[in-house]
Design an enzyme around this catalytic site. Structure first.
Site, PDB file in Angstrom:
ATOM      1  N   GLU A  86      -3.200   7.805  -4.096  1.00 36.81           N
ATOM      2  CA  GLU A  86      -3.431   7.206  -5.415  1.00 36.81           C
ATOM      3  C   GLU A  86      -4.757   7.705  -6.014  1.00 36.81           C
ATOM      4  O   GLU A  86      -5.730   7.792  -5.259  1.00 36.81           O
ATOM      5  CB  GLU A  86      -3.531   5.690  -5.154  1.00 36.81           C
ATOM      6  CG  GLU A  86      -3.094   4.797  -6.238  1.00 36.81           C
ATOM      7  CD  GLU A  86      -3.066   3.354  -5.733  1.00 36.81           C
ATOM      8  OE1 GLU A  86      -2.242   3.037  -4.854  1.00 36.81           O
ATOM      9  OE2 GLU A  86      -3.887   2.558  -6.207  1.00 36.81           O
ATOM     10  N   HIS A 108      -1.118   0.277 -10.072  1.00 29.80           N
ATOM     11  CA  HIS A 108      -1.800  -0.681  -9.182  1.00 29.80           C
ATOM     12  C   HIS A 108      -2.303  -1.902  -9.963  1.00 29.80           C
ATOM     13  O   HIS A 108      -3.505  -2.189 -10.008  1.00 29.80           O
ATOM     14  CB  HIS A 108      -2.958   0.005  -8.438  1.00 29.80           C
ATOM     15  CG  HIS A 108      -3.316  -0.669  -7.142  1.00 29.80           C
ATOM     16  ND1 HIS A 108      -3.749  -0.001  -6.032  1.00 29.80           N
ATOM     17  CD2 HIS A 108      -3.314  -1.982  -6.791  1.00 29.80           C
ATOM     18  CE1 HIS A 108      -4.008  -0.849  -5.043  1.00 29.80           C
ATOM     19  NE2 HIS A 108      -3.741  -2.068  -5.490  1.00 29.80           N
ATOM     20  N   ARG A 112       0.859  -1.183   0.000  1.00 32.01           N
ATOM     21  CA  ARG A 112       0.000   0.000   0.000  1.00 32.01           C
ATOM     22  C   ARG A 112       0.890   1.225   0.000  1.00 32.01           C
ATOM     23  O   ARG A 112       1.956   1.242   0.626  1.00 32.01           O
ATOM     24  CB  ARG A 112      -0.901   0.023   1.236  1.00 32.01           C
ATOM     25  CG  ARG A 112      -2.116  -0.880   1.151  1.00 32.01           C
ATOM     26  CD  ARG A 112      -3.106  -0.420   0.072  1.00 32.01           C
ATOM     27  NE  ARG A 112      -4.300  -1.229   0.004  1.00 32.01           N
ATOM     28  CZ  ARG A 112      -4.521  -2.201  -0.889  1.00 32.01           C
ATOM     29  NH1 ARG A 112      -3.613  -2.489  -1.806  1.00 32.01           N
ATOM     30  NH2 ARG A 112      -5.665  -2.866  -0.893  1.00 32.01           N
TER      31      ARG A 112
HETATM   32  C1  DGY Z   1      -6.152  -5.805  -3.040  1.00 34.55           C
HETATM   33  O1  DGY Z   1      -6.778  -6.834  -3.252  1.00 34.55           O
HETATM   34  O2  DGY Z   1      -6.019  -5.341  -1.917  1.00 34.55           O
HETATM   35  C2  DGY Z   1      -5.564  -5.098  -4.215  1.00 34.55           C
HETATM   36  O3  DGY Z   1      -4.701  -4.091  -3.850  1.00 34.55           O
HETATM   37  C3  DGY Z   1      -6.676  -4.532  -5.076  1.00 34.55           C
HETATM   38  O4  DGY Z   1      -7.672  -4.050  -4.276  1.00 34.55           O
END
Ligand code: DGY
Length: 323
Positions: free
Chosen positions: A271, A289, A242
């Site tokens: 983001e 992402h 993250r």
């Molecule tokens: C997750 O599954 O957490 C990915 O980052 C996409 O949401």
């Protein structure tokens, strides 16, 4: 019994939407626009189940909307730092996620970033596409060898373990890891892997560091200026976890001053609004992402949400219940 109503805050793969529509009274987000706070609140007032994704901040303010109809937040994704779990719990809302099904693809992408940044493939591609490549030269775009190097993994959960397997078995890398709990030794069979007592102890020994810990308040700026200083100057940092785990300004400073060699990022603070300074740096690889972005995985995530909804609406505990 009337059919439960379900709203998706984003377009999902077609086979999953079709399956969901055959079971529930589903409202789709036809133009795939990001939901505003007001739309999220409306969704929680009007639907039995709301299915958000990582881009929907389901905050305490959103959950406090009245009159609340939503009984389950069936998240499309594993990470839950965008949902206020305490607020959900206190309002009696069940929360589920989709663990397991995105492990391989996310680890594949972390390895992709590691290879890309080490071998300077982003720079190489930009050179070719700009029409500036003059031909092979012995000293052109020299990167860093990956095989046999040391990879530090922060967070040895499912995705961290999958990353360790790829790095150790595919590239002969030595693994050092930090995880707050003991890791089953069977998972480490055949690897050169060493547990570290702390992140600070691990960082100075790494050629690469890959982040696989959860986001959220507890890990905000886990990698800050001080920890970037602990990494050797030839180190590369990979983030598929993250964005808020890394202090972006400190990272930019470290990259500019050559205190670390490069970074490969798939996730960002704030983001999708990236720091323009970050996008101007050559020694970073920046992806949008994409961790779980394969057809197979995104469909598996959707079907996992359906399993959770089916269990919930038939009065059972959903398999991936978090709250
Ligand atoms: C997750 O599954 O957490 C990915 O980052 C996409 O949401």
């Amino acid at each position: 019994m009337t059919c439960p109503t379900v709203i998706l805050t984003a377009r999902w793969p077609k086979p999953v939407e079709a399956e969901l529509m055959s079971r529930y009274d589903v409202t789709l987000n036809h133009d795939d626009h990001p939901f505003s706070t007001r739309e999220l609140q409306q969704a929680l007032r009007d639907f039995d189940a709301v299915c958000p994704t990582v881009v929907d901040p389901v905050t305490a303010e959103v959950i406090a909307t009245e009159p609340l109809r939503c009984r389950i937040l069936a998240n499309f994704g594993v990470g839950l730092n965008h949902i206020d779990l305490e607020a959900a719990q206190s309002h009696g809302i069940t929360v589920t996620n989709t663990p397991g099904v995105l492990t391989d693809c996310t680890a594949d992408l972390a390895m992709t970033l590691l290879l890309m940044v080490a071998r300077r493939t982003g720079e190489g591609e930009r050179l070719v596409r700009a029409g500036n490549w003059q031909g092979w030269r012995p000293t052109q775009l020299l990167g860093t060898k990956v095989s046999g190097k040391t990879l530090g993994i922060i967070g040895m959960g499912r995705i961290g373990q999958a990353m360790a397997k790829r790095a150790a078995h595919g590239f002969g890398m030595n693994i050092r890891y930090y995880h707050p709990r003991a890791v089953d030794p069977a998972i480490l069979t055949g690897m050169t892997a060493e547990a570290c007592d702390s992140i600070d102890e691990m960082l100075p020994h790494c050629d690469f560091v890959s982040l696989h810990c959860p986001g959220g308040a507890g890990n905000r700026h886990l990698i800050d200026a001080r920890r970037l200083h602990l990494m050797p100057s030839h180190c590369h940092l990979i983030n598929t976890a993250r964005g808020d785990v890394v202090d972006t300004q400190a990272l930019i400073q470290a990259l500019k001053e050559g205190r670390i060699r490069g970074a490969g990022f798939d996730v960002y603070e704030n983001e999708p609004h990236l720091s323009p300074e970050l996008t101007r740096l050559e020694n970073v690889v920046l992806l949008p992402h994409l961790g779980s972005a394969t057809s197979e995985t995104r469909e598996a995530m959707g079907f996992r949400v359906i399993q959770n909804l089916d269990a919930f609406f038939s009065g059972q505990s959903p398999p991936d219940r978090v709250v």
